[in-house]
Write a protein that holds these residues in place. Sequence first.
Motif, PDB file in Angstrom:
ATOM      1  N   GLN A   1       4.992 -39.204 -37.940  1.00 26.35           N
ATOM      2  CA  GLN A   1       5.732 -38.198 -38.714  1.00 26.35           C
ATOM      3  C   GLN A   1       4.765 -37.343 -39.550  1.00 26.35           C
ATOM      4  OE1 GLN A   1       8.700 -40.261 -41.002  1.00 26.35           O
ATOM      5  NE2 GLN A   1      10.157 -40.401 -39.287  1.00 26.35           N
ATOM      6  N   ASP A   2       3.794 -38.001 -40.199  1.00 25.93           N
ATOM      7  CA  ASP A   2       2.805 -37.278 -40.998  1.00 25.93           C
ATOM      8  C   ASP A   2       2.021 -36.284 -40.122  1.00 25.93           C
ATOM      9  OD1 ASP A   2       3.642 -38.732 -43.111  1.00 25.93           O
ATOM     10  OD2 ASP A   2       1.849 -40.023 -43.243  1.00 25.93           O
ATOM     11  N   SER A   3       1.603 -36.789 -38.968  1.00 25.23           N
ATOM     12  CA  SER A   3       0.798 -35.946 -38.081  1.00 25.23           C
ATOM     13  C   SER A   3       1.600 -34.746 -37.594  1.00 25.23           C
ATOM     14  CB  SER A   3       0.298 -36.792 -36.897  1.00 25.23           C
ATOM     15  OG  SER A   3      -0.462 -35.980 -36.018  1.00 25.23           O
ATOM     16  N   GLU A   4       2.870 -34.986 -37.266  1.00 28.93           N
ATOM     17  CA  GLU A   4       3.679 -33.871 -36.761  1.00 28.93           C
ATOM     18  C   GLU A   4       4.011 -32.862 -37.865  1.00 28.93           C
ATOM     19  OE1 GLU A   4       6.750 -35.928 -34.687  1.00 28.93           O
ATOM     20  OE2 GLU A   4       5.646 -35.858 -32.782  1.00 28.93           O
ATOM     21  N   SER A   5       4.153 -33.394 -39.038  1.00 32.73           N
ATOM     22  CA  SER A   5       4.419 -32.525 -40.174  1.00 32.73           C
ATOM     23  C   SER A   5       3.181 -31.651 -40.457  1.00 32.73           C
ATOM     24  CB  SER A   5       4.824 -33.440 -41.329  1.00 32.73           C
ATOM     25  OG  SER A   5       4.605 -32.911 -42.534  1.00 32.73           O
ATOM     26  N   ARG A   6       2.010 -32.255 -40.385  1.00 33.30           N
ATOM     27  CA  ARG A   6       0.740 -31.516 -40.532  1.00 33.30           C
ATOM     28  C   ARG A   6       0.622 -30.438 -39.429  1.00 33.30           C
ATOM     29  NH1 ARG A   6      -3.202 -29.143 -42.909  1.00 33.30           N
ATOM     30  NH2 ARG A   6      -5.245 -29.243 -41.933  1.00 33.30           N
ATOM     31  N   ASN A   7       1.047 -30.837 -38.196  1.00 34.13           N
ATOM     32  CA  ASN A   7       1.066 -29.884 -37.072  1.00 34.13           C
ATOM     33  C   ASN A   7       1.896 -28.643 -37.399  1.00 34.13           C
ATOM     34  OD1 ASN A   7      -0.583 -30.787 -35.103  1.00 34.13           O
ATOM     35  ND2 ASN A   7       1.012 -31.763 -33.849  1.00 34.13           N
ATOM     36  N   GLN A   8       3.071 -28.888 -37.971  1.00 33.02           N
ATOM     37  CA  GLN A   8       3.960 -27.755 -38.279  1.00 33.02           C
ATOM     38  C   GLN A   8       3.325 -26.830 -39.320  1.00 33.02           C
ATOM     39  OE1 GLN A   8       7.716 -29.522 -39.311  1.00 33.02           O
ATOM     40  NE2 GLN A   8       8.306 -29.834 -37.167  1.00 33.02           N
ATOM     41  N   VAL A   9       2.690 -27.459 -40.319  1.00 30.74           N
ATOM     42  CA  VAL A   9       2.011 -26.660 -41.335  1.00 30.74           C
ATOM     43  C   VAL A   9       0.918 -25.796 -40.694  1.00 30.74           C
ATOM     44  CG1 VAL A   9       0.461 -26.777 -43.323  1.00 30.74           C
ATOM     45  CG2 VAL A   9       2.527 -28.193 -43.266  1.00 30.74           C
ATOM     46  N   LEU A  10       0.094 -26.436 -39.840  1.00 26.12           N
ATOM     47  CA  LEU A  10      -1.000 -25.718 -39.188  1.00 26.12           C
ATOM     48  C   LEU A  10      -0.482 -24.579 -38.299  1.00 26.12           C
ATOM     49  CD1 LEU A  10      -3.405 -28.658 -38.185  1.00 26.12           C
ATOM     50  CD2 LEU A  10      -3.811 -26.905 -39.932  1.00 26.12           C
ATOM     51  N   GLU A  11       0.598 -24.862 -37.555  1.00 29.43           N
ATOM     52  CA  GLU A  11       1.149 -23.826 -36.676  1.00 29.43           C
ATOM     53  C   GLU A  11       1.687 -22.635 -37.476  1.00 29.43           C
ATOM     54  OE1 GLU A  11       3.706 -26.165 -34.269  1.00 29.43           O
ATOM     55  OE2 GLU A  11       2.195 -26.425 -32.688  1.00 29.43           O
ATOM     56  N   ALA A  12       2.274 -22.945 -38.631  1.00 29.56           N
ATOM     57  CA  ALA A  12       2.769 -21.858 -39.491  1.00 29.56           C
ATOM     58  C   ALA A  12       1.594 -21.036 -40.030  1.00 29.56           C
ATOM     59  CB  ALA A  12       3.586 -22.446 -40.646  1.00 29.56           C
ATOM     60  N   GLN A  13       0.535 -21.709 -40.466  1.00 28.79           N
ATOM     61  CA  GLN A  13      -0.652 -21.001 -40.963  1.00 28.79           C
ATOM     62  C   GLN A  13      -1.266 -20.123 -39.866  1.00 28.79           C
ATOM     63  OE1 GLN A  13      -3.268 -24.050 -42.451  1.00 28.79           O
ATOM     64  NE2 GLN A  13      -2.325 -24.081 -44.494  1.00 28.79           N
ATOM     65  N   LEU A  14      -1.342 -20.720 -38.659  1.00 29.30           N
ATOM     66  CA  LEU A  14      -1.927 -20.003 -37.518  1.00 29.30           C
ATOM     67  C   LEU A  14      -1.114 -18.746 -37.202  1.00 29.30           C
ATOM     68  CD1 LEU A  14      -4.389 -20.676 -35.813  1.00 29.30           C
ATOM     69  CD2 LEU A  14      -2.899 -21.814 -34.165  1.00 29.30           C
ATOM     70  N   SER A  15       0.196 -18.909 -37.180  1.00 32.53           N
ATOM     71  CA  SER A  15       1.076 -17.783 -36.883  1.00 32.53           C
ATOM     72  C   SER A  15       0.948 -16.688 -37.952  1.00 32.53           C
ATOM     73  CB  SER A  15       2.513 -18.303 -36.781  1.00 32.53           C
ATOM     74  OG  SER A  15       3.420 -17.252 -36.910  1.00 32.53           O
ATOM     75  N   ASP A  16       0.830 -17.144 -39.185  1.00 29.76           N
ATOM     76  CA  ASP A  16       0.663 -16.185 -40.288  1.00 29.76           C
ATOM     77  C   ASP A  16      -0.651 -15.409 -40.142  1.00 29.76           C
ATOM     78  OD1 ASP A  16       1.312 -15.098 -42.947  1.00 29.76           O
ATOM     79  OD2 ASP A  16      -0.440 -16.239 -43.598  1.00 29.76           O
ATOM     80  N   LEU A  17      -1.738 -16.141 -39.884  1.00 33.54           N
ATOM     81  CA  LEU A  17      -3.046 -15.506 -39.715  1.00 33.54           C
ATOM     82  C   LEU A  17      -3.042 -14.525 -38.539  1.00 33.54           C
ATOM     83  CD1 LEU A  17      -6.167 -17.773 -40.238  1.00 33.54           C
ATOM     84  CD2 LEU A  17      -5.345 -15.849 -41.570  1.00 33.54           C
TER      85      LEU A  17
ATOM     86  N   LEU B   1      -3.899 -10.652 -38.729  1.00 31.67           N
ATOM     87  CA  LEU B   1      -4.953 -10.071 -37.899  1.00 31.67           C
ATOM     88  C   LEU B   1      -4.414  -8.885 -37.096  1.00 31.67           C
ATOM     89  CD1 LEU B   1      -7.907 -10.936 -37.525  1.00 31.67           C
ATOM     90  CD2 LEU B   1      -7.241 -12.033 -35.389  1.00 31.67           C
ATOM     91  N   GLU B   2      -3.251  -9.065 -36.525  1.00 28.86           N
ATOM     92  CA  GLU B   2      -2.636  -7.999 -35.725  1.00 28.86           C
ATOM     93  C   GLU B   2      -2.330  -6.783 -36.595  1.00 28.86           C
ATOM     94  OE1 GLU B   2       1.020  -7.342 -32.529  1.00 28.86           O
ATOM     95  OE2 GLU B   2       1.009  -9.096 -33.848  1.00 28.86           O
ATOM     96  N   SER B   3      -1.808  -7.075 -37.790  1.00 27.80           N
ATOM     97  CA  SER B   3      -1.484  -5.987 -38.715  1.00 27.80           C
ATOM     98  C   SER B   3      -2.755  -5.239 -39.148  1.00 27.80           C
ATOM     99  CB  SER B   3      -0.727  -6.581 -39.910  1.00 27.80           C
ATOM    100  OG  SER B   3      -1.030  -5.895 -41.087  1.00 27.80           O
ATOM    101  N   ILE B   4      -3.847  -5.993 -39.409  1.00 23.10           N
ATOM    102  CA  ILE B   4      -5.124  -5.368 -39.757  1.00 23.10           C
ATOM    103  C   ILE B   4      -5.642  -4.503 -38.606  1.00 23.10           C
ATOM    104  CG2 ILE B   4      -7.577  -5.929 -40.087  1.00 23.10           C
ATOM    105  CD1 ILE B   4      -6.656  -8.189 -41.966  1.00 23.10           C
ATOM    106  N   GLN B   5      -5.508  -5.007 -37.375  1.00 19.15           N
ATOM    107  CA  GLN B   5      -5.963  -4.231 -36.211  1.00 19.15           C
ATOM    108  C   GLN B   5      -5.176  -2.929 -36.076  1.00 19.15           C
ATOM    109  OE1 GLN B   5      -8.641  -5.129 -34.987  1.00 19.15           O
ATOM    110  NE2 GLN B   5      -8.721  -7.207 -34.135  1.00 19.15           N
ATOM    111  N   LEU B   6      -3.865  -3.018 -36.291  1.00 21.90           N
ATOM    112  CA  LEU B   6      -3.025  -1.819 -36.195  1.00 21.90           C
ATOM    113  C   LEU B   6      -3.404  -0.798 -37.270  1.00 21.90           C
ATOM    114  CD1 LEU B   6       0.499  -3.329 -35.368  1.00 21.90           C
ATOM    115  CD2 LEU B   6      -1.007  -2.017 -33.838  1.00 21.90           C
ATOM    116  N   GLU B   7      -3.595  -1.295 -38.509  1.00 19.64           N
ATOM    117  CA  GLU B   7      -4.049  -0.419 -39.590  1.00 19.64           C
ATOM    118  C   GLU B   7      -5.366   0.251 -39.235  1.00 19.64           C
ATOM    119  OE1 GLU B   7      -4.551  -2.214 -43.467  1.00 19.64           O
ATOM    120  OE2 GLU B   7      -2.586  -3.200 -43.273  1.00 19.64           O
ATOM    121  N   ARG B   8      -6.282  -0.577 -38.688  1.00 21.02           N
ATOM    122  CA  ARG B   8      -7.605  -0.077 -38.341  1.00 21.02           C
ATOM    123  C   ARG B   8      -7.532   1.020 -37.278  1.00 21.02           C
ATOM    124  NH1 ARG B   8     -12.780  -4.010 -37.140  1.00 21.02           N
ATOM    125  NH2 ARG B   8     -12.754  -3.216 -35.027  1.00 21.02           N
TER     126      ARG B   8
END
Lengths: 80, 80, 80, 80
Positions: D18-34, D38-45
């Motif tokens: 459960q801990d590992s999967e919960s950590r997974n969800q956090v990481l996936e959310a961070q990754l998606s946010d990043l 990145l995409e938004s920065i590229q579009l601005e650029r």
Amino acid sequence: QSANEFRSQKDSLTQQLQDSESRNQVLEAQLSDLEQRLESIQLEREAFHKSLRSLLELLDSKLFELNELRDTLAKLIEGS
Amino acid sequence: QSANEFRSQKDSLTQQLQDSESRNQVLEAQLSDLEQRLESIQLEREAFHKSLRSLLELLDSKLFELNELRDTLAKLIEGS
Amino acid sequence: QSANEFRSQKDSLTQQLQDSESRNQVLEAQLSDLEQRLESIQLEREAFHKSLRSLLELLDSKLFELNELRDTLAKLIEGS
Amino acid sequence: QSANEFRSQKDSLTQQLQDSESRNQVLEAQLSDLEQRLESIQLEREAFHKSLRSLLELLDSKLFELNELRDTLAKLIEGS
């Protein structure tokens, strides 16, 4: 004075008068020529100044446009 | 002709000659004045043209520098 | 439950845990990679903006010089 | 091993998973946010570069016009 002396003086005066009037005509022709050159130079100068003034107005509009471009660049840099 | 007639003609001629020479002096003074104005205008014109030529050289150097700036901007945009 | 059932459940959980941790490592590596790319892009962007700001200053000084040249031309035309 | 020992191990593994999967969800959310940043920065650029390219074209046309003005001035000076 004898009649001969008078005649001789009269002839000499007549000659001097002709020379002087002939010199007058030369001078009047030179004067008229110079006046025409002066007038022509003034007209050229006015035309030249008019062209320079048009060019100055054109320069002003180009500088205005370059300043607008400068402001656009400044806003782009600030805003990004 | 009588001596009186000759004297009268001589006086008349002397008067005409004086008038003509006096007119000559006026014309020569006008001519000299015009020549001086013309010379002064030519000197002004040369000075003006010299100033314009200096200004053209300055404009050339500014345009050269603006073109360098343009190339710098082009390389910045390309390279980033 | 029998001991066999428990052992089977334990093995299954052990396998799921290994998979999840392995997925974690992959995600952390991706995250670290993205963070580095983002940081590198920010540094590039700052360098680019710094260059653009230098260029803007240069453009300002050129426009200032062109305006001075314009004033010199205006005075020349006026004064001649 | 006794049934109790197996149960205890099973509970511990379940918690770790459960801990590992919960950590997974956090990481996936961070990754998606990043990824979105990145995409938004590229579009601005890209938008920024497009604006800079337009500005460069405008600068080119202004420099072209200033060069024409320079040639006009050169011809005026030469011809007068």
